[in-house]
Design a protein around this motif. Structure first.
Motif, PDB file in Angstrom:
ATOM      1  N   VAL A  99       7.511  -4.662 -13.885  1.00  0.00           N
ATOM      2  CA  VAL A  99       7.078  -3.527 -13.073  1.00  0.00           C
ATOM      3  C   VAL A  99       8.196  -2.488 -13.090  1.00  0.00           C
ATOM      4  CG1 VAL A  99       6.322  -2.770 -10.793  1.00  0.00           C
ATOM      5  CG2 VAL A  99       5.682  -5.042 -11.624  1.00  0.00           C
ATOM      6  N   GLU A 100       7.969  -1.450 -13.864  1.00  0.00           N
ATOM      7  CA  GLU A 100       8.925  -0.361 -13.966  1.00  0.00           C
ATOM      8  C   GLU A 100       8.160   0.910 -14.307  1.00  0.00           C
ATOM      9  OE1 GLU A 100      11.546  -1.888 -16.950  1.00  0.00           O
ATOM     10  OE2 GLU A 100      10.163  -1.478 -18.570  1.00  0.00           O
ATOM     11  N   ASP A 101       8.771   2.041 -14.031  1.00  0.00           N
ATOM     12  CA  ASP A 101       8.101   3.300 -14.328  1.00  0.00           C
ATOM     13  C   ASP A 101       8.491   3.781 -15.708  1.00  0.00           C
ATOM     14  OD1 ASP A 101       6.450   5.558 -13.793  1.00  0.00           O
ATOM     15  OD2 ASP A 101       6.987   5.381 -11.685  1.00  0.00           O
ATOM     16  N   TRP A 102       7.803   4.787 -16.176  1.00  0.00           N
ATOM     17  CA  TRP A 102       7.966   5.271 -17.549  1.00  0.00           C
ATOM     18  C   TRP A 102       9.390   5.685 -17.872  1.00  0.00           C
ATOM     19  CZ3 TRP A 102       9.605  10.237 -18.484  1.00  0.00           C
ATOM     20  CH2 TRP A 102       9.560  11.114 -17.410  1.00  0.00           C
ATOM     21  N   PHE A 103      10.109   6.188 -16.892  1.00  0.00           N
ATOM     22  CA  PHE A 103      11.460   6.685 -17.134  1.00  0.00           C
ATOM     23  C   PHE A 103      12.523   5.604 -17.000  1.00  0.00           C
ATOM     24  CE2 PHE A 103       9.957   7.745 -12.872  1.00  0.00           C
ATOM     25  CZ  PHE A 103      10.855   7.057 -12.074  1.00  0.00           C
ATOM     26  N   GLN A 104      12.115   4.394 -16.658  1.00  0.00           N
ATOM     27  CA  GLN A 104      13.067   3.305 -16.451  1.00  0.00           C
ATOM     28  C   GLN A 104      13.172   2.358 -17.641  1.00  0.00           C
ATOM     29  OE1 GLN A 104      11.108   2.147 -12.813  1.00  0.00           O
ATOM     30  NE2 GLN A 104      12.745   3.025 -11.584  1.00  0.00           N
ATOM     31  N   VAL A 105      12.412   2.591 -18.674  1.00  0.00           N
ATOM     32  CA  VAL A 105      12.447   1.723 -19.847  1.00  0.00           C
ATOM     33  C   VAL A 105      13.729   1.957 -20.642  1.00  0.00           C
ATOM     34  CG1 VAL A 105       9.940   1.553 -20.000  1.00  0.00           C
ATOM     35  CG2 VAL A 105      11.120   3.347 -21.267  1.00  0.00           C
ATOM     36  N   GLY A 106      14.130   0.941 -21.370  1.00  0.00           N
ATOM     37  CA  GLY A 106      15.381   1.001 -22.117  1.00  0.00           C
ATOM     38  C   GLY A 106      15.473   2.156 -23.099  1.00  0.00           C
ATOM     39  N   ALA A 107      14.333   2.595 -23.633  1.00  0.00           N
ATOM     40  CA  ALA A 107      14.345   3.682 -24.609  1.00  0.00           C
ATOM     41  C   ALA A 107      14.897   4.984 -24.026  1.00  0.00           C
ATOM     42  CB  ALA A 107      12.932   3.919 -25.148  1.00  0.00           C
ATOM     43  N   PHE A 108      14.804   5.145 -22.699  1.00  0.00           N
ATOM     44  CA  PHE A 108      15.284   6.371 -22.055  1.00  0.00           C
ATOM     45  C   PHE A 108      16.636   6.183 -21.366  1.00  0.00           C
ATOM     46  CE2 PHE A 108      10.584   7.409 -21.750  1.00  0.00           C
ATOM     47  CZ  PHE A 108      10.625   8.332 -22.780  1.00  0.00           C
ATOM     48  N   GLU A 109      17.240   5.032 -21.551  1.00  0.00           N
ATOM     49  CA  GLU A 109      18.488   4.717 -20.854  1.00  0.00           C
ATOM     50  C   GLU A 109      19.576   5.775 -21.071  1.00  0.00           C
ATOM     51  OE1 GLU A 109      21.297   0.787 -20.205  1.00  0.00           O
ATOM     52  OE2 GLU A 109      19.814   0.827 -21.809  1.00  0.00           O
ATOM     53  N   GLY A 110      19.707   6.251 -22.278  1.00  0.00           N
ATOM     54  CA  GLY A 110      20.725   7.263 -22.556  1.00  0.00           C
ATOM     55  C   GLY A 110      20.215   8.687 -22.443  1.00  0.00           C
ATOM     56  N   VAL A 111      18.948   8.854 -22.051  1.00  0.00           N
ATOM     57  CA  VAL A 111      18.319  10.175 -22.002  1.00  0.00           C
ATOM     58  C   VAL A 111      18.113  10.656 -20.571  1.00  0.00           C
ATOM     59  CG1 VAL A 111      16.274  11.487 -22.700  1.00  0.00           C
ATOM     60  CG2 VAL A 111      17.155   9.681 -24.196  1.00  0.00           C
ATOM     61  N   LEU A 114      12.057  -3.949 -10.534  1.00  0.00           N
ATOM     62  CA  LEU A 114      13.381  -3.408 -10.258  1.00  0.00           C
ATOM     63  C   LEU A 114      13.569  -3.237  -8.757  1.00  0.00           C
ATOM     64  CD1 LEU A 114      13.492  -0.548 -12.923  1.00  0.00           C
ATOM     65  CD2 LEU A 114      14.462  -2.840 -13.104  1.00  0.00           C
ATOM     66  N   GLY A 115      14.791  -3.400  -8.296  1.00  0.00           N
ATOM     67  CA  GLY A 115      15.090  -3.165  -6.891  1.00  0.00           C
ATOM     68  C   GLY A 115      14.757  -1.737  -6.472  1.00  0.00           C
ATOM     69  N   TRP A 116      14.937  -0.799  -7.391  1.00  0.00           N
ATOM     70  CA  TRP A 116      14.613   0.609  -7.128  1.00  0.00           C
ATOM     71  C   TRP A 116      13.142   0.747  -6.768  1.00  0.00           C
ATOM     72  CZ3 TRP A 116      11.565   4.624  -8.771  1.00  0.00           C
ATOM     73  CH2 TRP A 116      12.019   5.927  -8.527  1.00  0.00           C
ATOM     74  N   ILE A 117      12.269   0.041  -7.488  1.00  0.00           N
ATOM     75  CA  ILE A 117      10.830   0.066  -7.205  1.00  0.00           C
ATOM     76  C   ILE A 117      10.554  -0.597  -5.860  1.00  0.00           C
ATOM     77  CG2 ILE A 117       8.570  -0.788  -7.948  1.00  0.00           C
ATOM     78  CD1 ILE A 117       9.542   1.395  -9.809  1.00  0.00           C
ATOM     79  N   ALA A 118      11.129  -1.752  -5.645  1.00  0.00           N
ATOM     80  CA  ALA A 118      10.892  -2.498  -4.404  1.00  0.00           C
ATOM     81  C   ALA A 118      11.317  -1.705  -3.174  1.00  0.00           C
ATOM     82  CB  ALA A 118      11.630  -3.835  -4.445  1.00  0.00           C
ATOM     83  N   ALA A 119      12.432  -0.985  -3.275  1.00  0.00           N
ATOM     84  CA  ALA A 119      12.920  -0.207  -2.137  1.00  0.00           C
ATOM     85  C   ALA A 119      12.003   0.971  -1.815  1.00  0.00           C
ATOM     86  CB  ALA A 119      14.331   0.314  -2.431  1.00  0.00           C
ATOM     87  N   ARG A 120      11.364   1.547  -2.820  1.00  0.00           N
ATOM     88  CA  ARG A 120      10.530   2.729  -2.614  1.00  0.00           C
ATOM     89  C   ARG A 120       9.049   2.415  -2.414  1.00  0.00           C
ATOM     90  NH1 ARG A 120      14.987   3.569  -4.931  1.00  0.00           N
ATOM     91  NH2 ARG A 120      16.125   5.531  -4.795  1.00  0.00           N
ATOM     92  N   TYR A 121       8.622   1.238  -2.837  1.00  0.00           N
ATOM     93  CA  TYR A 121       7.206   0.861  -2.748  1.00  0.00           C
ATOM     94  C   TYR A 121       7.040  -0.544  -2.151  1.00  0.00           C
ATOM     95  CZ  TYR A 121       6.797   4.820  -5.895  1.00  0.00           C
ATOM     96  OH  TYR A 121       6.874   6.068  -6.445  1.00  0.00           O
ATOM     97  N   PRO A 122       7.516  -0.752  -0.932  1.00  0.00           N
ATOM     98  CA  PRO A 122       7.431  -2.100  -0.341  1.00  0.00           C
ATOM     99  C   PRO A 122       5.985  -2.586  -0.178  1.00  0.00           C
ATOM    100  CG  PRO A 122       8.132  -0.490   1.307  1.00  0.00           C
ATOM    101  CD  PRO A 122       8.147   0.209  -0.022  1.00  0.00           C
ATOM    102  N   ALA A 123       5.043  -1.686   0.070  1.00  0.00           N
ATOM    103  CA  ALA A 123       3.642  -2.104   0.199  1.00  0.00           C
ATOM    104  C   ALA A 123       3.126  -2.644  -1.135  1.00  0.00           C
ATOM    105  CB  ALA A 123       2.777  -0.950   0.683  1.00  0.00           C
ATOM    106  N   LEU A 124       3.553  -2.056  -2.229  1.00  0.00           N
ATOM    107  CA  LEU A 124       3.161  -2.541  -3.550  1.00  0.00           C
ATOM    108  C   LEU A 124       3.706  -3.952  -3.787  1.00  0.00           C
ATOM    109  CD1 LEU A 124       1.889  -2.111  -6.342  1.00  0.00           C
ATOM    110  CD2 LEU A 124       4.051  -1.060  -7.055  1.00  0.00           C
ATOM    111  N   ILE A 125       4.926  -4.178  -3.404  1.00  0.00           N
ATOM    112  CA  ILE A 125       5.534  -5.502  -3.564  1.00  0.00           C
ATOM    113  C   ILE A 125       4.765  -6.530  -2.741  1.00  0.00           C
ATOM    114  CG2 ILE A 125       7.636  -6.857  -3.284  1.00  0.00           C
ATOM    115  CD1 ILE A 125       7.671  -4.634  -5.511  1.00  0.00           C
TER     116      ILE A 125
END
Length: 83
Positions: free
Chosen positions: A19-31, A67-78
């Motif tokens: 569970v991650e958003d489009w901008f959190q994937v490894g391909a964008f890590e340096g972008v 990701l913890g970032w997701i869990a912190a912002r979307y607790p209802a989703l978790i």
């Protein structure tokens, strides 16, 4: 159809979901800098809701890694994932 109940003795399968958003994937890590994440359009909640609905219709269970970032912002989703 459920492989466990429709085919007794059949081997089980495991399914995991990252569970991650489009901008959190490894391909964008340096972008895309992590500091910029809060200002980007998030799709994770709507996309995850669709996956959960599909899994429910199909009787599928899975392990979700988030990701913890997701869990912190979307607790209802978790909570929905854990239910």
């Amino acid at each position: 159809m459920n492989a466990v109940t429709d085919f007794p003795g059949a081997p089980g399968n495991g399914l995991s979901v990252d569970v991650e958003d489009w901008f959190q994937v490894g391909a964008f890590e340096g972008v895309i800098a992590r500091e910029a994440w809060d200002g980007l359009n998030c799709r994770v909640e709507a996309n995850c809701e669709r996956v959960l609905a599909l899994f429910e219709v199909c009787g599928v269970k899975a392990t979700f890694f988030t990701l913890g970032w997701i869990a912190a912002r979307y607790p209802a989703l978790i909570r929905k994932i854990a239910a």
